[in-house]
Design an enzyme around this catalytic site. Structure first.
Site, PDB file in Angstrom:
ATOM      1  N   ARG A  66       0.802  -1.226   0.000  1.00 27.28           N
ATOM      2  CA  ARG A  66       0.000   0.000   0.000  1.00 27.28           C
ATOM      3  C   ARG A  66       0.831   1.271   0.000  1.00 27.28           C
ATOM      4  O   ARG A  66       0.548   2.206  -0.748  1.00 27.28           O
ATOM      5  CB  ARG A  66      -0.946   0.023   1.209  1.00 27.28           C
ATOM      6  N   HIS A 146       5.472   5.581  11.277  1.00 26.47           N
ATOM      7  CA  HIS A 146       4.971   5.488   9.903  1.00 26.47           C
ATOM      8  C   HIS A 146       4.012   6.664   9.716  1.00 26.47           C
ATOM      9  O   HIS A 146       2.791   6.498   9.684  1.00 26.47           O
ATOM     10  CB  HIS A 146       4.246   4.147   9.731  1.00 26.47           C
TER      11      HIS A 146
HETATM   12  C1  NCD Z   1       2.162  -1.336   7.895  1.00 23.89           C
HETATM   13  C2  NCD Z   1       3.659  -1.183   7.990  1.00 23.89           C
HETATM   14  O1  NCD Z   1       4.383  -1.409   7.033  1.00 23.89           O
HETATM   15  O2  NCD Z   1       4.062  -0.756   9.071  1.00 23.89           O
HETATM   16  N1  NCD Z   1       1.730  -1.540   6.597  1.00 23.89           N
HETATM   17  C3  NCD Z   1       1.377  -0.425   5.872  1.00 23.89           C
HETATM   18  O3  NCD Z   1       2.219   0.370   5.504  1.00 23.89           O
HETATM   19  N2  NCD Z   1       0.088  -0.234   5.604  1.00 23.89           N
HETATM   20  C4  NCD Z   1       1.586  -2.303   8.844  1.00 23.89           C
HETATM   21  C5  NCD Z   1       2.144  -3.675   8.924  1.00 23.89           C
HETATM   22  O4  NCD Z   1       3.020  -4.062   8.149  1.00 23.89           O
HETATM   23  O5  NCD Z   1       1.667  -4.412   9.795  1.00 23.89           O
END
Ligand code: NCD
Length: 324
Positions: A66, A146
């Site tokens: 994503r 994030h």
């Molecule tokens: C998340 C991540 O990479 O931290 N994924 C994301 O970017 N939507 C969550 C995850 O990996 O559990």
């Protein structure tokens, strides 16, 4: 770029995006306003040349669906182009021993923004310090933060509830290693009256250091719970997460705590309110049953995904100083 954890303070142009700590409620509202414009461009397939001539480099040391996909789509929606370095440990000079700092100094010569995902907490800050003239966006730094995920999560909550204060939320899963959780808590701590219930096995609670720094911030109320029975009945949102397998030392340590809390229709019936929304940053690996997907309040495979692209379009436009 300049000072890596510089507050946004109303001015996005040229800023690195490393942590939700950089954002004030006003900054978040500027971003949301811009996001509405982006949504119209994307939904109506309106051609845009806002980023025409701009190149965004994506360097992803860790897998991504994503975040990577939506950043690439966001750039393309706005007429820009991308340089994509996936798995640099195999497909770039990193495999020959090149440092992160040198890698950044090389790629910044080819582009206007670098989007970086890295397995080490603090690596995107280091990269931002190494970059001499382009901003760096943190697309996930190990168990750190994030920020762009939290911004899209906040947008999704706002879209449904029309507020970011006086919310009651349940965060479930891996508080210790979940970077999306770490950024979301920081985001919600900027607003008044928010109360979060953190549901996790004891082993996966927030680090004591993180917990006390959030408590000291004063605005946010955090309640740690270990059983579904303690989920409040009037929550505005439930934010489920996967246990972050890749952060565990052994398979058996992971097996011991994985999927302790599963979101299914039974739990919804027992503990959710009529308007509680069900969120997840994805990927899910068993902690939300597919039977929940059809629930109209399940946003994880719907608006939460699309909002990721709109928010990233808006963020890129603001950082590149494109005001229209
Ligand atoms: C998340 C991540 O990479 O931290 N994924 C994301 O970017 N939507 C969550 C995850 O990996 O559990």
């Amino acid at each position: 770029m300049v000072s890596p954890i510089e507050p946004i303070n109303g001015k996005y142009k040229g800023k690195d995006i490393i942590s939700l700590d950089q954002f004030s409620p006003k900054d978040i509202s500027i971003l949301f306003k811009k996001t509405v414009g982006m949504l119209l461009i994307a939904k109506n397939a309106r051609p845009s040349d806002l980023l025409k001539g701009n190149i965004v480099t994506l360097i992803f040391y860790e897998p991504s669906s994503r975040t990577f996909g939506s950043f690439v789509a966001a750039v393309k929606q706005l007429g820009g182009s991308t340089v994509e370095i996936l798995d640099p440990e195999h497909f770039s000079s990193v495999s020959k021993g090149e440092s992160l700092e040198d890698t950044i100094r090389v790629f910044e010569a080819y582009c206007d923004v670098i989007v970086l995902r890295h397995p080490k907490k603090g690596a995107t800050l280091k990269a931002a310090q190494a970059a001499g003239f382009v901003p760096v966006i943190n697309a996930g730094d190990g168990i750190g933060e994030h920020p762009t995920q939290a911004l899209l999560d906040l947008y999704t909550i706002y879209e449904r509830t029309k507020k970011l204060d006086n919310l009651i939320g349940v965060l479930a899963g891996d508080m210790l290693n979940g970077r999306t959780i770490h950024s979301l808590i920081r985001g919600l701590s900027k607003f008044n009256g928010n109360k979060l219930y953190l549901l996790s096995p004891k082993e996966l609670r927030l680090s004591r250091e993180d917990l006390s720094s959030h408590m000291e911030s004063g605005k946010l109320e955090l309640v740690e719970i270990e059983s579904e029975k303690d989920i409040p009945k009037n929550a505005d949102f439930w934010y489920w997460t996967r246990v972050q397998k890749e952060r565990f030392k052994s398979e058996s340590a992971y097996e011991k705590v994985k999927n302790r809390f599963v979101l299914d229709n039974k739990l919804i019936k027992e503990r959710a309110g009529k308007n509680t929304i069900f969120m997840h940053p994805l990927p899910r690996v068993g902690e939300i049953l597919p039977e929940v997907d059809k629930n109209p309040n399940a946003v994880y495979l719907r608006s939460e995904i699309r909002n990721g692209m709109y928010i990233r379009m808006a963020l890129l436009a603001l950082i590149l100083g494109k005001s229209k």
